[in-house]
Design an enzyme around this catalytic site. Sequence first.
Site, PDB file in Angstrom:
ATOM      1  N   ASN A  17       6.894  41.035  -1.592  1.00 29.35           N
ATOM      2  CA  ASN A  17       8.182  41.327  -2.244  1.00 29.35           C
ATOM      3  C   ASN A  17       9.200  41.843  -1.231  1.00 29.35           C
ATOM      4  O   ASN A  17      10.380  41.500  -1.313  1.00 29.35           O
ATOM      5  CB  ASN A  17       7.981  42.302  -3.405  1.00 29.35           C
ATOM      6  N   ASN A 110      11.135  50.461  -9.747  1.00 30.38           N
ATOM      7  CA  ASN A 110       9.770  50.032  -9.445  1.00 30.38           C
ATOM      8  C   ASN A 110       9.545  48.636 -10.014  1.00 30.38           C
ATOM      9  O   ASN A 110      10.014  48.323 -11.104  1.00 30.38           O
ATOM     10  CB  ASN A 110       8.777  51.005 -10.094  1.00 30.38           C
ATOM     11  N   HIS A 112       6.761  46.261 -11.497  1.00 27.94           N
ATOM     12  CA  HIS A 112       5.434  46.421 -12.111  1.00 27.94           C
ATOM     13  C   HIS A 112       4.956  45.070 -12.638  1.00 27.94           C
ATOM     14  O   HIS A 112       5.728  44.362 -13.303  1.00 27.94           O
ATOM     15  CB  HIS A 112       5.499  47.445 -13.248  1.00 27.94           C
ATOM     16  N   SER A 139       8.079  43.291 -14.522  1.00 27.55           N
ATOM     17  CA  SER A 139       9.241  44.075 -14.942  1.00 27.55           C
ATOM     18  C   SER A 139       9.755  44.895 -13.768  1.00 27.55           C
ATOM     19  O   SER A 139       8.969  45.365 -12.942  1.00 27.55           O
ATOM     20  CB  SER A 139       8.863  45.073 -16.048  1.00 27.55           C
ATOM     21  N   LEU A 147       4.511  57.579 -15.952  1.00 26.33           N
ATOM     22  CA  LEU A 147       4.108  56.391 -15.191  1.00 26.33           C
ATOM     23  C   LEU A 147       4.488  55.084 -15.907  1.00 26.33           C
ATOM     24  O   LEU A 147       4.129  54.889 -17.076  1.00 26.33           O
ATOM     25  CB  LEU A 147       2.589  56.441 -14.959  1.00 26.33           C
ATOM     26  N   ASP A 148       5.169  54.210 -15.186  1.00 26.97           N
ATOM     27  CA  ASP A 148       5.528  52.864 -15.678  1.00 26.97           C
ATOM     28  C   ASP A 148       6.259  52.920 -17.022  1.00 26.97           C
ATOM     29  O   ASP A 148       6.077  52.053 -17.885  1.00 26.97           O
ATOM     30  CB  ASP A 148       4.266  51.979 -15.809  1.00 26.97           C
TER      31      ASP A 148
HETATM   32  C1  GAR Z   1       3.170  43.370  -6.786  1.00 27.16           C
HETATM   33  O1  GAR Z   1       2.488  42.444  -7.579  1.00 27.16           O
HETATM   34  C2  GAR Z   1       3.721  44.508  -7.633  1.00 27.16           C
HETATM   35  O2  GAR Z   1       4.094  44.078  -8.913  1.00 27.16           O
HETATM   36  C3  GAR Z   1       2.541  45.422  -7.701  1.00 27.16           C
HETATM   37  O3  GAR Z   1       1.993  45.384  -6.416  1.00 27.16           O
HETATM   38  C4  GAR Z   1       2.196  44.072  -5.867  1.00 27.16           C
HETATM   39  C5  GAR Z   1       2.718  44.219  -4.470  1.00 27.16           C
HETATM   40  O4  GAR Z   1       2.726  42.967  -3.836  1.00 27.16           O
HETATM   41  N1  GAR Z   1       2.930  46.765  -8.047  1.00 27.16           N
HETATM   42  C6  GAR Z   1       2.173  47.576  -8.742  1.00 27.16           C
HETATM   43  O5  GAR Z   1       1.072  47.265  -9.163  1.00 27.16           O
HETATM   44  C7  GAR Z   1       2.775  48.928  -8.993  1.00 27.16           C
HETATM   45  N2  GAR Z   1       1.991  49.671  -9.926  1.00 27.16           N
HETATM   46  P1  GAR Z   1       3.333  42.808  -2.395  1.00 27.16           P
HETATM   47  O6  GAR Z   1       2.751  43.916  -1.513  1.00 27.16           O
HETATM   48  O7  GAR Z   1       2.890  41.456  -1.932  1.00 27.16           O
HETATM   49  O8  GAR Z   1       4.826  42.912  -2.509  1.00 27.16           O
END
Ligand code: GAR
Length: 220
Positions: A17, A110, A112, A139, A147-148
């Site tokens: 991301n 954030n 999620h 989201s 949280l979330d």
């Molecule tokens: C993503 O899928 C994000 O939605 C998730 O971690 C991943 C990071 O991917 N976030 C969570 O689970 C937050 N609770 P990336 O390191 O390849 O960007």
Amino acid sequence: MSAPFRIAVLASGTGTNLQALIDAISAGDLAVEIAGVFSDKAKAFALERARGAGIATTVVPPKRFATREAHDEAFFAAVDGASADLIVCAGYMRIITAAQIERRPNRMINLHPSLLPAFKGLHTHQQALDAGAIEHGASVHIVTADLDDGPVLAQARVPVLPGDTAGTLAARVQAVEHPLLVETVRMLAEGHLRLAPDGPHLNGAPLPAPLQLGANRRLA
Ligand code: GAR
């Protein structure tokens, strides 16, 4: 010209991301400056991506601190050094202490991997499969002390298909997470979306419902 909108990105993992943000900036599609990338994990590949793009990185490992509060204090002191307009949690996998969140109201978002309020916490793809969901997604929400749970700004939806595993579903979600995050940050940077004390606003009026990512990869 006005000063660029500055974001600090918090990441613990592979950083796809973060890469989507970096790529959108280099392509001229996102007028923001990544003022720094911050991680709790020295080995996070997100840090390599940041260095590759010439972005300053900071690692604050929790094991050097006696308590979660002390770690967060040091971590967010470093984040504050970036003087960011917005703090973007993009795969930052630590629960942030309420005190740090409350000191930065409406300044943290954030990403999620679920259609909140469904499937908070971890293992969201398996949670969706176990619940028999026919739709899943991602989201972007405002970070609040629960949280979330903060107001949801934008979502991207994908179908759950027969035979899906947590892995196949995760890959489908990840493909839409990237434009979702980039577009949400773009709308915040351009001022279309505003995180006001009374809740998120879209073009001056309260946001009635989370924006949805369309097939054209834009939010509406
Ligand atoms: C993503 O899928 C994000 O939605 C998730 O971690 C991943 C990071 O991917 N976030 C969570 O689970 C937050 N609770 P990336 O390191 O390849 O960007």
